[in-house]
Design a protein around this motif. Structure first.
Motif: not given
Length: 320
Positions: A204-213, A215-225
Motif C-alpha cells: 500500500m506504500l508502493k514498495h515493489p514486490v520482486l518475489m513471491d513464495s 510462485k515458487l511452489g513452496m508451502r512452508l507455513g505450519a501449525v505444530a505441537v
C-alpha cells in the motif's frame, strides 16, 4: 481511662487488619496457584502478529475452544524465534511456525508433529526509494530476514537465482515482523521478506514486490505441537478440539470474507484497519491438512546444507 480504652481499641483494629491482610495474601496465593494449575493443564499455542494465525484468533474470539469443551489458550509473541524458545522451555505445547523453523527445532532435540499446513506466503519487497527493480540489484544491499527460517531460505533462493555472491547481500536479522515493516517505512532497510498482513501494508506504500513464495511452489507455513504432548490422552483430546475449532473458523472466514474480520486482524496483527480491509481476496484458509512431504523435505535439505555451511554447533539456535 479513656486513653487506655482508645489504645485497646486501636490494638484490636490493628490485629484485625493484620489478620485481614494475611488472609488476603493467603487467598491471593491460593488464587495464583489455582490459575497456574489451570494454565498447566491447558493446551497452549504460541502465535504471532501474522495472518496465518487468524483461524486460531477467530476460534478464540468466538469461544469455540470452550464451546467444544477444551481449554486451549493462545500465547502471543512478537516473533517466531520467541515462540520456539517458549516451546523448548515448556511454556507452550504448540506453535504456528514455518517448516524451516520447525525442522530446526527437531534438529535441536524437540520432535514435532505437524497438525496442519497454513496458507502463509512470503514476499520479497524492496524500498521504493532504493529503486531496486530486479533481484540482481540486491548486490551490496541490506535484506531483513530471520536466520534458519522460511525467510532465510527464500533469501538464499533470491540471491542464488540471479547468480549473486551470497556475501554481497547483507542479511540483517530482524525477527519481529512488525518492526521489520516499520524499518521499511522509516527507510532503514533496502529489502525485506514479509508475510501478511505486513506485506499488504508495504504494498500500500508502493514498495515493489520482486518475489513471491507462492510462485515458487513452496508451502512452508505450519501449525505444530511437541510430539511428547501427543502421548497424553488429555492432550490428544485438546488437539482434536483445537483442530475442529480451526476448521470451523476457516469456514467462517471463507463465508464472511477477510473484511468482516478487519478489526480483529488489526488488533492481533498490529496494522491499521485499512490494511486489514485491503488484504488480497484470494487468500485462502483451508481445513487442517498436514504439510506436504515435499515441502518438509525441501526445508530439511536446505537447513542441513545451511548449518553445514555455517559450521555452527548443534545447540546454537542461530539467532541469539
Amino acid at each position: 481511662m479513656k486513653r487506655i480504652i482508645l489504645i485497646f481499641v486501636s490494638a484490636v483494629v490493628l490485629v484485625a487488619c493484620g489478620r485481614s491482610y494475611e488472609e488476603q495474601k493467603r487467598l491471593t496465593r491460593a488464587e495464583r496457584q489455582r490459575l497456574a494449575r489451570e494454565d498447566s493443564a491447558a493446551l497452549k499455542i504460541a502465535v504471532t502478529p501474522t495472518l496465518d494465525c487468524l483461524p486460531l484468533y477467530v476460534a478464540q474470539y468466538y469461544g469455540l475452544f470452550d464451546g467444544l469443551g477444551a481449554d486451549v489458550r493462545l500465547k502471543r509473541y512478537a516473533a517466531r524465534m520467541d515462540c520456539d524458545e517458549a516451546l523448548r522451555k515448556g511454556r507452550v505445547e504448540g506453535l504456528v511456525t514455518d517448516l524451516v523453523r520447525g525442522q530446526r527445532l527437531v534438529s535441536l532435540g524437540t520432535p514435532l508433529e505437524y497438525l496442519t499446513a497454513t496458507g502463509a506466503y512470503w514476499q520479497l519487497l524492496t524500498n521504493r526509494n532504493a529503486r531496486i527493480k530486479e533481484l540482481k540489484q540486491l548486490n551490496d544491499k541490506m535484506l531483513a530476514m530471520t536466520r534458519y527460517s522460511a525467510t532465510d531460505m527464500l533469501g538464499d533462493y533470491a540471491v542464488d537465482s540471479v547468480g549473486l555472491a551470497p556475501e554481497m547481500v547483507f542479511r540483517i536479522q530482524i525477527n519481529d515482523m512488525v518492526l521489520r515493516l516499520r524499518m521499511l517505512e522509516n527507510n532503514e532497510m533496502d529489502a525485506l521478506l514479509l508475510t501478511e498482513p505486513q506485506a499488504t501494508a508495504a504494498r500500500m506504500l508502493k514498495h515493489p514486490v520482486l518475489m513471491d513464495s507462492r510462485k515458487l511452489g513452496m508451502r512452508l507455513g505450519a501449525v505444530a505441537v511437541k510430539s511428547a504432548a501427543m502421548g497424553d490422552t488429555a492432550r490428544q483430546r485438546q488437539v482434536k478440539v483445537m483442530l475442529k475449532a480451526y476448521d470451523m473458523a476457516c469456514d467462517s472466514i471463507r463465508k464472511h470474507g477477510l473484511k468482516s474480520y478487519r478489526r480483529l486482524i488489526a488488533e492481533k496483527c498490529g496494522v491499521d484497519e485499512k490494511v486489514a480491509a485491503a488484504l488480497p481476496k484470494d487468500i485462502r484458509f483451508d481445513h487442517a491438512v498436514p504439510p506436504r512431504r515435499e515441502d518438509i523435505d525441501r526445508a530439511e535439505a536446505w537447513l542441513t546444507a545451511k548449518v553445514a555451511d555455517d559450521r555452527i554447533t548443534p545447540d546454537d539456535d542461530g539467532g541469539k
